[in-house]
Enzyme design. Sequence first.
Site, PDB file in Angstrom:
ATOM      1  N   LYS A 204     -27.471 -27.394  -6.917  1.00  0.00           N
ATOM      2  CA  LYS A 204     -28.359 -26.225  -6.941  1.00  0.00           C
ATOM      3  C   LYS A 204     -29.592 -26.504  -7.805  1.00  0.00           C
ATOM      4  CE  LYS A 204     -26.255 -22.057  -6.479  1.00  0.00           C
ATOM      5  NZ  LYS A 204     -25.516 -20.883  -6.908  1.00  0.00           N
TER       6      LYS A 204
ATOM      7  N   LYS B 112     -26.869 -36.284  -5.127  1.00  0.00           N
ATOM      8  CA  LYS B 112     -25.773 -35.386  -4.781  1.00  0.00           C
ATOM      9  C   LYS B 112     -26.305 -33.962  -4.599  1.00  0.00           C
ATOM     10  CE  LYS B 112     -21.472 -33.881  -6.923  1.00  0.00           C
ATOM     11  NZ  LYS B 112     -20.566 -33.972  -8.041  1.00  0.00           N
TER      12      LYS B 112
ATOM     13  N   LYS C 202     -24.299 -35.686 -20.821  1.00  0.00           N
ATOM     14  CA  LYS C 202     -24.854 -34.347 -21.086  1.00  0.00           C
ATOM     15  C   LYS C 202     -25.438 -34.268 -22.500  1.00  0.00           C
ATOM     16  CE  LYS C 202     -22.094 -31.755 -17.786  1.00  0.00           C
ATOM     17  NZ  LYS C 202     -20.864 -30.998 -17.558  1.00  0.00           N
TER      18      LYS C 202
END
Length: 324
Positions: free
Chosen positions: A194, A191, A111
Amino acid sequence: MPRIFSGIQPSGELHIGNYLGAVRNWVGLQHEFESFICIVNYHAITQPFEPVDLMRRTHEMAVSLLAAGIDPGVATLFVQSHVPEHTELAWLLNTITPLGELERQTQFKDKASRQESVPAGLLNYPVLQAADILLYHADIVPVGEDQIQHLELSREIARRWNARFAEGYFPEPQPKLTPTRRIMGLDGNAKMSKSLGNTVALLEPTAAIWEKLRPAMTDPARVRKTDPGNPDVCNIYQLHKAFSPEATQVHVAAQCRSAGWGCIECKRVLADSMEVELVPIRARAVELAAHPQRVTDALGDGASRARSVARTTIDEVRERMGIA
Ligand code: SF4
């Protein structure tokens, strides 16, 4: 009853990847374990967010969890920020956690590499996660494979704190791997997520689900209806394994391998199987939308039950650390 702790980000309405990968499992486990289920809004703010969205998404997640079958009379369902002991314990645990261990976490590196400016909260995220779990002396944490490293750090933090302040005080939480492997998105590439737009929302109406299933990726080698397919590489078959009864799964695999039907027929059978499970969930969500106070009350009750446990832990931890 052994105790479990499960956390979920307030990402709004659940999609079937979250549902199959985590929440359906929690619904079953709530009858076997004393369950603490937490909507982790403090974790969510380690990523860019809009305050108004966060409030809405937190409520929507609560609706989805209740509609999916989390029973607030059985499990303790609450929002992380309603129990301030989470951040208090996180601070106390931060003081005994080496920086190097946090910097080694794969999720942090991943991240952080995608952000120009990295907030300290992103680095300390696993310490808050350890606090979430240890606050309730959870014995077991249901996790996906991608959360194993963070849970190992929680165990390490528990060991370190116990060694320094009170041997055996915190149990080392054990992972319980969720039985459904990760669910791929309808594009078959990644995967279900959203942000990638490859999901089916848990509360989506029948027609909208079919609009997404119809063009969804199948076995890429099956070009014509007369080509035999391989269900083992087909995303639609993975969904059959999650939603269809065993006899249907056997039939689907046989029809696929023998080119006995086309992918559209196969998807129609899947859509029917999904309806059996999703219709009652949608009905509960409609009911909750008509009575939002029920959601607020469930979260309020959950927070006060969680706080009574959390307060005891914090008092004991503070005392052992010499903090008045
Ligand atoms: Fe997948 Fe079904 Fe098509 Fe086989 S028939 S490739 S399992 S969608």
